[in-house]
Design a protein around this motif. Structure first.
Motif, PDB file in Angstrom:
ATOM      1  N   GLY A  61       0.119 -17.033   7.477  1.00 44.23           N
ATOM      2  CA  GLY A  61      -0.935 -17.903   7.984  1.00 44.23           C
ATOM      3  C   GLY A  61      -0.826 -19.295   7.382  1.00 44.23           C
ATOM      4  O   GLY A  61      -1.078 -20.301   8.055  1.00 44.23           O
ATOM      5  N   VAL A  65      -0.531 -22.845   9.373  1.00 44.95           N
ATOM      6  CA  VAL A  65      -1.331 -24.062   9.189  1.00 44.95           C
ATOM      7  C   VAL A  65      -0.404 -25.254   8.976  1.00 44.95           C
ATOM      8  O   VAL A  65      -0.609 -26.331   9.557  1.00 44.95           O
ATOM      9  N   THR A  86     -13.415 -22.193   1.907  1.00 51.94           N
ATOM     10  CA  THR A  86     -12.285 -21.709   2.706  1.00 51.94           C
ATOM     11  C   THR A  86     -11.338 -20.990   1.773  1.00 51.94           C
ATOM     12  O   THR A  86     -11.587 -20.903   0.565  1.00 51.94           O
ATOM     13  N   ALA A  89      -5.317 -21.867   1.027  1.00 52.60           N
ATOM     14  CA  ALA A  89      -4.184 -22.271   1.862  1.00 52.60           C
ATOM     15  C   ALA A  89      -4.506 -23.507   2.706  1.00 52.60           C
ATOM     16  O   ALA A  89      -3.622 -24.329   2.965  1.00 52.60           O
ATOM     17  N   THR A  90      -5.753 -23.630   3.132  1.00 53.68           N
ATOM     18  CA  THR A  90      -6.164 -24.781   3.948  1.00 53.68           C
ATOM     19  C   THR A  90      -5.880 -26.087   3.200  1.00 53.68           C
ATOM     20  O   THR A  90      -5.312 -27.032   3.758  1.00 53.68           O
ATOM     21  N   VAL A 131     -12.111 -24.871   9.642  1.00 51.54           N
ATOM     22  CA  VAL A 131     -11.870 -23.457   9.320  1.00 51.54           C
ATOM     23  C   VAL A 131     -13.003 -22.622   9.909  1.00 51.54           C
ATOM     24  O   VAL A 131     -14.174 -22.872   9.633  1.00 51.54           O
ATOM     25  N   ASP A 157      -7.863 -24.052  11.519  1.00 47.18           N
ATOM     26  CA  ASP A 157      -7.374 -22.977  10.677  1.00 47.18           C
ATOM     27  C   ASP A 157      -8.244 -21.765  10.991  1.00 47.18           C
ATOM     28  O   ASP A 157      -9.360 -21.630  10.484  1.00 47.18           O
ATOM     29  N   GLY A 159      -7.435 -18.732  10.329  1.00 42.63           N
ATOM     30  CA  GLY A 159      -6.804 -17.670   9.530  1.00 42.63           C
ATOM     31  C   GLY A 159      -7.657 -16.412   9.428  1.00 42.63           C
ATOM     32  O   GLY A 159      -7.135 -15.304   9.343  1.00 42.63           O
ATOM     33  N   GLN A 160      -8.979 -16.573   9.421  1.00 44.97           N
ATOM     34  CA  GLN A 160      -9.881 -15.416   9.294  1.00 44.97           C
ATOM     35  C   GLN A 160     -10.564 -15.077  10.606  1.00 44.97           C
ATOM     36  O   GLN A 160     -11.530 -14.334  10.603  1.00 44.97           O
ATOM     37  N   PHE A 182      -1.811 -12.986   9.551  1.00 44.48           N
ATOM     38  CA  PHE A 182      -1.701 -11.513   9.599  1.00 44.48           C
ATOM     39  C   PHE A 182      -1.447 -10.980   8.198  1.00 44.48           C
ATOM     40  O   PHE A 182      -0.679 -10.043   8.012  1.00 44.48           O
ATOM     41  N   ASP A 183      -2.050 -11.612   7.185  1.00 42.41           N
ATOM     42  CA  ASP A 183      -1.808 -11.092   5.833  1.00 42.41           C
ATOM     43  C   ASP A 183      -2.567  -9.785   5.649  1.00 42.41           C
ATOM     44  O   ASP A 183      -3.219  -9.272   6.552  1.00 42.41           O
ATOM     45  N   LYS A 186      -6.492  -9.458   6.672  1.00 40.65           N
ATOM     46  CA  LYS A 186      -7.033  -9.951   7.924  1.00 40.65           C
ATOM     47  C   LYS A 186      -7.269  -8.801   8.925  1.00 40.65           C
ATOM     48  O   LYS A 186      -6.826  -7.687   8.696  1.00 40.65           O
ATOM     49  N   GLY A 193       2.440 -12.472   7.670  1.00 39.46           N
ATOM     50  CA  GLY A 193       2.774 -13.105   8.932  1.00 39.46           C
ATOM     51  C   GLY A 193       1.655 -14.026   9.367  1.00 39.46           C
ATOM     52  O   GLY A 193       0.543 -13.983   8.832  1.00 39.46           O
TER      53      GLY A 193
HETATM   54  C1  LIG Z   1      -5.741 -15.987   4.953  1.00 36.60           C
HETATM   55  C2  LIG Z   1      -5.961 -17.392   5.266  1.00 36.60           C
HETATM   56  C3  LIG Z   1      -4.916 -18.312   5.349  1.00 36.60           C
HETATM   57  C4  LIG Z   1      -3.521 -18.021   4.905  1.00 36.60           C
HETATM   58  O1  LIG Z   1      -2.928 -16.931   5.420  1.00 36.60           O
HETATM   59  P1  LIG Z   1      -1.700 -16.209   4.690  1.00 36.60           P
HETATM   60  O2  LIG Z   1      -1.168 -15.370   5.791  1.00 36.60           O
HETATM   61  O3  LIG Z   1      -2.275 -15.409   3.567  1.00 36.60           O
HETATM   62  O4  LIG Z   1      -0.763 -17.251   4.246  1.00 36.60           O
HETATM   63  C5  LIG Z   1      -5.198 -19.607   5.734  1.00 36.60           C
HETATM   64  N1  LIG Z   1      -6.438 -19.992   6.014  1.00 36.60           N
HETATM   65  C6  LIG Z   1      -7.479 -19.144   5.932  1.00 36.60           C
HETATM   66  C7  LIG Z   1      -8.853 -19.639   6.269  1.00 36.60           C
HETATM   67  C8  LIG Z   1      -7.283 -17.823   5.527  1.00 36.60           C
HETATM   68  O5  LIG Z   1      -8.324 -17.008   5.400  1.00 36.60           O
END
Ligand SMILES: *Cc1c(COP(=O)(O)O)cnc(C)c1O
Length: 398
Positions: A61, A65, A86, A89-90, A131, A157, A159-160, A182-183, A186, A193
């Motif tokens: 993820g 980003v 957040t 990673a953001t 986010v 983002d 990601g969640q 896809f960590d 999630k 991924g």
């Molecule tokens: C989990 C997450 C990411 C990063 O994802 P990874 O697959 O763990 O690199 C990025 N942004 C948000 C908001 C997340 O929750």
């Protein structure tokens, strides 16, 4: 959350398909693959589910980003509005793009508010990295409006938030490009991924090229095509994509189960004096992964967490003190500690991160309790969890 709730023979089959071909690479080697293209199938599955024209899977993820920022042309010295609530990673993605994060206020949606963005935006602001926290969409109408008004590129983002929609449209499709993860934690996992989606062909091509050292992927022979841009290696392996594919085929089941159980638990907490719920700009589009609610004060929230732990109610997070998701815990950001110098070290930070005051965000996160919802709880189990939480809250608030 968490991933791997529904995990078994389907994932094993997809992975064995890949192992049996000996082709673990997502590009080329047609003679080995026996027609297996797991990354491509995963992309098609996500495109179908989200309604995106273009979807491209990558290694995480965080990588997704990074690709969205590159595709939107965000780079050296650009100011990007980010939330203080957040996953790290953001912020890292902005810093590693050579850009400068500007923190703005969130509200009871748990996401950046249109008002927060309006107040933080200056002449220098280039983009908003929005986010969608905890499985549900931000206030998209207000945010799109302020982005137009201030001429800001919107990047998501998400990601969640795979499985979250706003008025029928998937998160990730409101701006230039959107990223999913896809960590392991999630809603669906690939082990590791991520994936980005967009409806814009030019953005897709840039992000796709960026994710693989600048290969344009035009034609069927990667390596013989032109290289229009520099990029990096953010490729997903076929093994991870295979797991992600099997998981994606279950997402409707996961969302339905989570939404059902969330409703059962929320119902038990309705009407308790002092409990209020996260504001959902579109409750119909909630993925159901979390139930978020507020107590009247930070002190009461802390008391409730301690009592919930004593009562053996698991799975409740008190984000502010225990989790890694709010700026108060981010000493490495506040001090800009980095193994190697970043652009921001040379250019200077746009805000004094060490002494940043975000009273609205603080008030929201300090009172917030958050329960991860499982799709696999029975109605009875969900009812018992709701009952146990309600009992503790009545005691704390009574
Ligand atoms: C989990 C997450 C990411 C990063 O994802 P990874 O697959 O763990 O690199 C990025 N942004 C948000 C908001 C997340 O929750």
């Amino acid at each position: 959350m968490p991933g791997t709730e529904l995990f078994g023979d389907e994932e094993r089959k997809e992975v064995m398909d890949v192992l049996n071909t000996t082709c673990l690479f997502r590009y080329n080697h047609e003679e080995l693959r026996q027609g297996m293209w797991k990354a491509r199938e995963l992309e098609a599955e996500v495109a179908r589910y989200t309604g995106a024209k273009y979807a491209h899977a990558v290694s995480s993820g965080s990588a997704a980003v990074a690709c969205t920022l590159a595709a939107a042309g965000i780079g050296h010295g650009d100011e990007v509005i980010v939330p203080p609530f957040t996953f790290m990673a953001t912020i890292e993605a902005v810093l590693y793009a050579g850009a400068l994060p500007v923190f703005a206020e969130i509200d009871e949606t748990l996401c950046l508010s249109a008002e927060g963005i309006r107040q933080a935006a200056t002449e220098k602001t280039k983009a908003v990295l929005l986010v969608h926290m905890c499985g549900a969409a931000a206030d998209m109408e207000g945010i799109q409006e302020v982005c137009v008004e201030k001429n800001l590129v919107l990047i998501e983002d998400a990601g969640q938030a795979l499985g979250a929609f706003y008025k029928g449209k998937s998160v990730g499709l409101f701006g230039a490009c959107g990223a999913f993860s896809f960590d392991f934690f999630k809603i669906t996992t690939a082990g590791e991924g991520g994936l980005f989606i967009t409806n814009d062909e030019a953005t897709y091509k840039k992000a796709d090229t960026f994710s693989d050292h600048g290969h344009s992927h035009v034609g069927d022979n990667r390596g013989m095509e032109p290289h229009p841009y520099l990029g990096f290696n953010y490729r997903i392996s076929e093994l991870n994509a295979a797991v992600g594919l099997a998981q994606m085929r279950k997402i409707k089941l996961l969302v339905a189960g989570k939404r059902k159980n969330k409703a059962i638990i929320k119902d038990k907490l309705q009407g308790i004096d002092g409990v209020t719920f996260r504001h959902l700009p579109d409750a119909e589009g909630d993925s159901g992964t979390f139930l978020n609610f507020f107590l009247p004060t930070t002190e009461l929230a802390q008391q409730a967490v301690a009592k919930l732990a004593d009562a053996g109610v698991g799975g409740i997070n008190y984000w502010y003190t225990n989790m890694y998701h709010f700026i108060n815990q981010w000493d490495h950001v506040k001090k800009l500690s980095s193994a190697a110098p970043l652009a921001i070290h040379h250019l200077g930070a746009p805000q004094d991160y060490q002494h940043l005051e975000l009273p609205k965000s603080q008030a929201v996160v300090g009172r917030l309790l958050s329960l991860g919802i499982r799709a696999t709880w029975t109605d009875t189990e969900a009812g018992q969890i709701g009952e146990a939480i309600a009992n503790v809250l009545r005691e704390v608030l009574g």
